[in-house]
Design an enzyme around this catalytic site. Structure first.
Site, PDB file in Angstrom:
ATOM      1  N   TYR A 196      13.623  31.698  56.921  1.00 47.91           N
ATOM      2  CA  TYR A 196      14.733  30.913  56.352  1.00 47.91           C
ATOM      3  C   TYR A 196      15.934  31.793  56.032  1.00 47.91           C
ATOM      4  O   TYR A 196      17.082  31.422  56.272  1.00 47.91           O
ATOM      5  CB  TYR A 196      14.281  30.169  55.086  1.00 47.91           C
ATOM      6  CG  TYR A 196      13.399  28.979  55.381  1.00 47.91           C
ATOM      7  CD1 TYR A 196      13.909  27.857  56.029  1.00 47.91           C
ATOM      8  CD2 TYR A 196      12.060  28.973  55.026  1.00 47.91           C
ATOM      9  CE1 TYR A 196      13.105  26.764  56.311  1.00 47.91           C
ATOM     10  CE2 TYR A 196      11.239  27.888  55.303  1.00 47.91           C
ATOM     11  CZ  TYR A 196      11.772  26.783  55.947  1.00 47.91           C
ATOM     12  OH  TYR A 196      10.984  25.707  56.233  1.00 47.91           O
ATOM     13  N   ASP A 242       8.625  24.750  45.314  1.00 49.63           N
ATOM     14  CA  ASP A 242       8.941  25.007  46.711  1.00 49.63           C
ATOM     15  C   ASP A 242       8.903  26.508  46.952  1.00 49.63           C
ATOM     16  O   ASP A 242       9.122  27.300  46.030  1.00 49.63           O
ATOM     17  CB  ASP A 242      10.306  24.436  47.109  1.00 49.63           C
ATOM     18  CG  ASP A 242      10.444  24.391  48.627  1.00 49.63           C
ATOM     19  OD1 ASP A 242       9.899  23.458  49.245  1.00 49.63           O
ATOM     20  OD2 ASP A 242      11.036  25.317  49.202  1.00 49.63           O
ATOM     21  N   ARG A 256       1.240  18.744  50.544  1.00 53.17           N
ATOM     22  CA  ARG A 256       2.321  17.794  50.261  1.00 53.17           C
ATOM     23  C   ARG A 256       1.787  16.473  49.724  1.00 53.17           C
ATOM     24  O   ARG A 256       2.324  15.411  50.029  1.00 53.17           O
ATOM     25  CB  ARG A 256       3.188  17.538  51.500  1.00 53.17           C
ATOM     26  CG  ARG A 256       3.871  18.761  52.057  1.00 53.17           C
ATOM     27  CD  ARG A 256       5.068  19.132  51.185  1.00 53.17           C
ATOM     28  NE  ARG A 256       5.729  20.339  51.676  1.00 53.17           N
ATOM     29  CZ  ARG A 256       6.823  20.319  52.417  1.00 53.17           C
ATOM     30  NH1 ARG A 256       7.375  19.190  52.749  1.00 53.17           N
ATOM     31  NH2 ARG A 256       7.361  21.453  52.810  1.00 53.17           N
ATOM     32  N   ARG A 284      12.396  10.847  41.022  1.00 50.85           N
ATOM     33  CA  ARG A 284      13.352  11.807  41.561  1.00 50.85           C
ATOM     34  C   ARG A 284      14.790  11.290  41.664  1.00 50.85           C
ATOM     35  O   ARG A 284      15.716  12.079  41.891  1.00 50.85           O
ATOM     36  CB  ARG A 284      12.903  12.252  42.966  1.00 50.85           C
ATOM     37  CG  ARG A 284      11.974  13.454  43.044  1.00 50.85           C
ATOM     38  CD  ARG A 284      12.696  14.771  42.798  1.00 50.85           C
ATOM     39  NE  ARG A 284      13.971  14.912  43.491  1.00 50.85           N
ATOM     40  CZ  ARG A 284      14.117  15.189  44.768  1.00 50.85           C
ATOM     41  NH1 ARG A 284      13.067  15.393  45.524  1.00 50.85           N
ATOM     42  NH2 ARG A 284      15.311  15.283  45.300  1.00 50.85           N
ATOM     43  N   ARG A 335       7.199  12.448  48.782  1.00 46.34           N
ATOM     44  CA  ARG A 335       7.836  11.186  49.187  1.00 46.34           C
ATOM     45  C   ARG A 335       6.909  10.058  49.611  1.00 46.34           C
ATOM     46  O   ARG A 335       7.336   8.913  49.684  1.00 46.34           O
ATOM     47  CB  ARG A 335       8.873  11.461  50.287  1.00 46.34           C
ATOM     48  CG  ARG A 335      10.187  11.946  49.707  1.00 46.34           C
ATOM     49  CD  ARG A 335      11.229  12.116  50.767  1.00 46.34           C
ATOM     50  NE  ARG A 335      10.789  13.133  51.725  1.00 46.34           N
ATOM     51  CZ  ARG A 335      11.369  13.337  52.897  1.00 46.34           C
ATOM     52  NH1 ARG A 335      12.363  12.576  53.281  1.00 46.34           N
ATOM     53  NH2 ARG A 335      10.925  14.283  53.700  1.00 46.34           N
TER      54      ARG A 335
HETATM   55  O1  1CP Z   1       2.371  18.460  46.961  1.00 45.84           O
HETATM   56  C1  1CP Z   1       2.629  19.580  47.405  1.00 45.84           C
HETATM   57  O2  1CP Z   1       2.113  19.988  48.476  1.00 45.84           O
HETATM   58  C2  1CP Z   1       3.501  20.519  46.582  1.00 45.84           C
HETATM   59  C3  1CP Z   1       4.876  20.625  46.935  1.00 45.84           C
HETATM   60  C4  1CP Z   1       5.482  21.523  48.006  1.00 45.84           C
HETATM   61  C5  1CP Z   1       4.959  22.597  48.750  1.00 45.84           C
HETATM   62  C6  1CP Z   1       3.542  23.148  48.757  1.00 45.84           C
HETATM   63  C7  1CP Z   1       6.833  21.399  48.357  1.00 45.84           C
HETATM   64  C8  1CP Z   1       7.743  20.388  47.815  1.00 45.84           C
HETATM   65  N1  1CP Z   1       7.159  22.399  49.221  1.00 45.84           N
HETATM   66  C9  1CP Z   1       6.038  23.149  49.497  1.00 45.84           C
HETATM   67  C10 1CP Z   1       5.931  24.345  50.335  1.00 45.84           C
HETATM   68  C11 1CP Z   1       6.893  24.510  51.433  1.00 45.84           C
HETATM   69  N2  1CP Z   1       8.249  24.330  51.441  1.00 45.84           N
HETATM   70  C12 1CP Z   1       6.524  25.015  52.717  1.00 45.84           C
HETATM   71  C13 1CP Z   1       5.135  25.440  53.093  1.00 45.84           C
HETATM   72  C14 1CP Z   1       4.276  24.254  53.402  1.00 45.84           C
HETATM   73  C15 1CP Z   1       4.610  23.517  54.680  1.00 45.84           C
HETATM   74  O3  1CP Z   1       4.633  24.152  55.750  1.00 45.84           O
HETATM   75  O4  1CP Z   1       4.812  22.301  54.603  1.00 45.84           O
HETATM   76  C16 1CP Z   1       7.685  25.078  53.502  1.00 45.84           C
HETATM   77  C17 1CP Z   1       7.796  25.530  54.923  1.00 45.84           C
HETATM   78  C18 1CP Z   1       8.765  24.651  52.688  1.00 45.84           C
HETATM   79  C19 1CP Z   1      10.192  24.573  53.068  1.00 45.84           C
HETATM   80  C20 1CP Z   1      10.691  23.195  52.924  1.00 45.84           C
HETATM   81  N3  1CP Z   1      11.045  22.652  51.725  1.00 45.84           N
HETATM   82  C21 1CP Z   1      10.802  22.188  53.921  1.00 45.84           C
HETATM   83  C22 1CP Z   1      10.492  22.358  55.395  1.00 45.84           C
HETATM   84  C23 1CP Z   1      11.752  22.465  56.198  1.00 45.84           C
HETATM   85  C24 1CP Z   1      11.524  22.933  57.640  1.00 45.84           C
HETATM   86  O5  1CP Z   1      11.853  24.111  57.937  1.00 45.84           O
HETATM   87  O6  1CP Z   1      11.025  22.138  58.459  1.00 45.84           O
HETATM   88  C25 1CP Z   1      11.268  21.025  53.289  1.00 45.84           C
HETATM   89  C26 1CP Z   1      11.563  19.685  53.900  1.00 45.84           C
HETATM   90  C27 1CP Z   1      11.410  21.336  51.902  1.00 45.84           C
HETATM   91  C28 1CP Z   1      11.797  20.426  50.795  1.00 45.84           C
HETATM   92  C29 1CP Z   1      10.655  19.927  50.020  1.00 45.84           C
HETATM   93  N4  1CP Z   1       9.749  20.726  49.358  1.00 45.84           N
HETATM   94  C30 1CP Z   1       8.842  19.938  48.685  1.00 45.84           C
HETATM   95  C31 1CP Z   1       9.224  18.571  48.936  1.00 45.84           C
HETATM   96  C32 1CP Z   1       8.517  17.370  48.340  1.00 45.84           C
HETATM   97  C33 1CP Z   1      10.339  18.577  49.767  1.00 45.84           C
HETATM   98  C34 1CP Z   1      11.120  17.356  50.275  1.00 45.84           C
HETATM   99  C35 1CP Z   1      12.368  17.211  49.512  1.00 45.84           C
HETATM  100  C36 1CP Z   1      12.557  15.909  48.794  1.00 45.84           C
HETATM  101  O7  1CP Z   1      11.615  15.164  48.461  1.00 45.84           O
HETATM  102  O8  1CP Z   1      13.737  15.641  48.526  1.00 45.84           O
END
Ligand code: 1CP
Length: 403
Positions: free
Chosen positions: A165, A86, A37, A50, A41
């Protein structure tokens, strides 16, 4: 299958990078660093880009996804980019009703709870991804053209984490409906996992073919499972997902990339066939490390709960590790963070090689300057691990684990 001759691993552009060398089990001139990540943000430039664009729309806009991927690479001097996307993107692209709700995460229109729901879901044909993935492959191509010798990591969600999910309908603490379904209806569960493996495997393969130099499978929520359930209900599908990239190879020092060779036989003799490195990561998966390696990974990502020397022992002393700075310490005073990072590096030295990362994602409130300082610090302190001639020191010999 050998990668296209223009792929950055095949041309040699990224093949000798710190990240790829460490993923192959050798110790480069300094320990490579990237952060899960790292895009997102914590960066003001991400937040301003964004504004007015929904998360999944940003992922499907190649120009925006590429720019967001590059932001942390420019700012922090990390050793890899990771595609801004994602894990639910391939679900969306095959036709699943899923959105990312700000502050929550992926939310499904309807949860997949019964055999009938599964049957309906798997009518969606994964082959549709061949066309619908075009924005993702375009984003990868744009990004690798900018990254040059810095490798891009492609990623996907593991079948269990995606199924969690799908079955829960959104984020969950204990994934209880998914864990019930696997026991209550093993056939429906198997069908769901097969389909999910195909969808996510195709997403991962497309990123590598388009130019990503490594692939990471995130089984973020596998820590909710017992070892027995993981082995029986999840590992086969993770193996199937990884199989989509397991066959991808390139020739290092091949004729055509090495101008010094004029004799074709010589060039063949000098070239080594290598596979695209695959990393497998989970949260709370200390009890599953060996099995998560066994599904076909080259490298195991370790969360912050298990120290790397212990993770290395559990992995038999033979597997490159990635991790595992506690994200909570990014907000602690620098001397506290520094001491923790030195401890992680020291324990990481017991493994064949180590890529420094966090034990989970960058918290959104993180001061990005801390991340930049951390990258410089890791590069600086680990440069002394190499000897004065700059050659790579012997990997420490670890005793094979008794387990
Ligand atoms: O920089 C990076 O790492 C690349 C971006 C990235 C990655 C690798 C995003 C963007 N998502 C992911 C993978 C992802 N998405 C995972 C596996 C990694 C981890 O465990 O963190 C998972 C579980 C998700 C699902 C997901 N998408 C969540 C978690 C929700 C939960 O169950 O707790 C969330 C919050 C998202 C949204 C998301 N994806 C990515 C971002 C930057 C965001 C936040 C949304 C935003 O900025 O509006």
């Amino acid at each position: 299958m050998n990668l296209d001759a223009q792929h950055p691993l095949a041309t040699g552009l990224t093949a000798d990078s710190r990240l790829i060398r460490a993923y192959q089990g050798t110790r480069p001139d300094a320990t490579p660093v990237w952060f899960m990540r790292q895009a997102g943000r914590s960066l003001p430039e991400y937040r301003s880009l964004r504004v007015g664009t929904r998360m999944l729309d940003a992922c499907l806009d190649p120009e925006m996804a590429s720019e967001i991927t590059l932001q942390p690479v420019r700012r922090h001097n990390v050793d890899a980019g990771i595609l801004f996307s994602d894990i639910v993107i391939p679900l969306k692209l095959v036709g699943v009703d899923v959105e990312i709700v700000a502050g929550t995460g992926p939310v499904l229109g309807t949860a997949v709870r019964t055999a009938k729901d599964v049957a309906q879901l798997i009518e969606l044909d994964p082959a549709v991804l061949d066309e619908t993935l075009a924005p993702i492959t375009a984003a990868v191509a744009r990004t690798v053209a900018e990254l040059g010798s810095t490798p891009l990591i492609g990623f996907a969600g593991a079948p269990f984490t995606l199924a969690a999910y799908l079955v829960e309908g959104g984020p969950s603490k204990d994934h209880i409906h998914a864990r019930t379904l696997m026991h209550a209806d093993p056939d429906a569960w198997a069908a769901l996992m097969d389909w999910t493996a195909e969808v996510t495997g195709r997403f991962l393969r497309a990123q590598v073919l388009a130019g990503a130099s490594a692939a990471q499978l995130f089984d973020s929520w596998a820590g909710a499972l017992s070892l027995a359930d993981y082995t029986r209900f999840v590992a086969p599908a993770s193996t199937a997902a990884i199989a989509h990239v397991r066959d991808l190879t390139y020739d290092e020092g091949a004729a055509g990339t090495d101008v010094a060779h004029t004799d074709a036989d010589d060039a063949d003799a000098a070239s080594v066939r290598r596979n695209v490195p695959v990393v497998h990561f989970g949260v709370g998966t200390g009890e599953l490390l060996k099995e998560m390696h066994a599904v076909g990974a080259d490298v195991v990502g370790v969360d912050y709960r298990v120290p790397l020397d212990e993770a290395n022992r559990r992995l038999g002393g033979l597997v490159p590790v990635q991790g595992n700075v506690d994200p909570a310490l990014l907000a602690a005073p620098w001397p506290v963070l520094e001491a923790h990072v030195l401890d992680v590096l020291e324990r990481g030295r017991t493994a064949p090689s180590h890529v420094l990362n966090l034990g989970h994602g960058v918290p959104p409130m993180t001061d990005p300057n801390v991340l930049t300082r951390l990258v410089a610090f890791v590069h600086e302190v680990t440069a002394v691990f190499a000897d004065a001639t700059g050659s790579v020191p012997e990997a420490p010999v670890s005793a094979p684990s008794a387990s």
